[in-house]
Write a protein that holds these residues in place. Structure first.
Motif, PDB file in Angstrom:
ATOM      1  N   LYS A 296       0.723  -1.254  -0.087  1.00  0.00           N
ATOM      2  CA  LYS A 296      -0.072   0.250   0.031  1.00  0.00           C
ATOM      3  C   LYS A 296       0.797   1.194  -0.125  1.00  0.00           C
ATOM      4  N   HIS A 297       1.984   1.291   0.596  1.00  0.00           N
ATOM      5  CA  HIS A 297       2.650   2.555   0.876  1.00  0.00           C
ATOM      6  C   HIS A 297       4.207   2.336   0.222  1.00  0.00           C
TER       7      HIS A 297
ATOM      8  N   LYS B 298      10.825   3.526  -0.625  1.00  0.00           N
ATOM      9  CA  LYS B 298      11.117   4.708   0.219  1.00  0.00           C
ATOM     10  C   LYS B 298      12.432   4.587   0.890  1.00  0.00           C
TER      11      LYS B 298
END
Length: 235
Positions: A123-124, A129
């Motif tokens: 989802k993220h 990141k």
């Protein structure tokens, strides 16, 4: 018709409440029960691992603990008491797990955590990141080094330290004295072993303990086989 069943009386204290030891028996060993032997072996093996002996040390201390558990005196009493305690803890842990299914619940919880982490990542985009943050840190560290010359300063400090250590060794002969000390220690240990036969005694103790355990297991299997035959005869 009257059927007469002759019951055999086992001479093992752990299985026969009517067993009475021979007061005139001067043997230095006794026959502990299976729980005491198993518990003593587990405790000894754990101690071997804790003391840094690795698998070999754990095996040696485990076998040694079993042997001590068969002897009379304070050492044997302690080994048997420890074996009983470890066995009771293991039995209690097994009973608790059977009642509350702790292992199964822990396994299911772990699977749930893994699935949740995977869903959160999808989802993220956490790995992406994290990679970007790591790249940014690397770039910043490179720019900082170019400005302050940390690598060059670190190399120079390491070189200066090496030179200083060499000067100390040239003056005080630290390396040579250390070698001599190690050789003297090795010679002293060898001389001590030749005098007291420590290695041979240790090997003999481990061999005797292994032989005893093998014999105890064999007798136990023979006793079970005899009990089974008697049960069949009764039927």
């Amino acid at each position: 018709a009257c059927i007469i069943v002759q019951e055999t009386m086992t001479t093992t204290p752990a299985t026969n409440p009517l067993y009475k030891p021979d007061e005139n028996n001067d043997n230095s060993t006794i026959n502990p029960n299976a729980s005491q032997l198993g518990g003593a072996a587990a405790a000894g093996a754990a101690a071997g691992l804790i003391l840094g002996g690795g698998i070999v040390g754990a095996a040696a201390l485990g076998v040694g603990a079993v042997y001590v558990a068969t002897t009379k005196g304070t050492g044997g009493d302690v080994a048997r008491s420890t074996g009983d305690a470890v066995s009771k803890v293991a039995s209690r842990a097994k009973k608790i797990d059977e009642e509350h299914h702790l292992v199964e619940k822990t396994k299911n919880a772990t699977i749930g955590v893994v699935k949740s982490a995977k869903a959160l990542d999808e989802k993220h985009g956490i790995p992406d990141k994290t990679k970007k943050a790591a790249a940014d840190v690397s770039v910043a560290a490179n720019e900082f080094d170019k400005k302050h010359h940390l690598l060059d300063k670190t190399k120079k400090a390491a070189h200066d330290t090496g030179v200083a250590l060499k000067n100390i060794d040239d003056k005080y002969h630290v390396v040579e004295n250390t070698k001599k000390g190690m050789l003297k220690t090795g010679d002293a240990l060898k001389e001590f072993d030749e005098k007291h036969h420590v290695i041979d005694s240790t090997k003999k103790s481990i061999a005797a303990a292994s032989k005893f355990v093998s014999g105890a297991l064999k007798n136990r299997n023979e006793t079970k086989s005899s009990d089974t035959n008697n049960t069949i005869k009764k039927l």
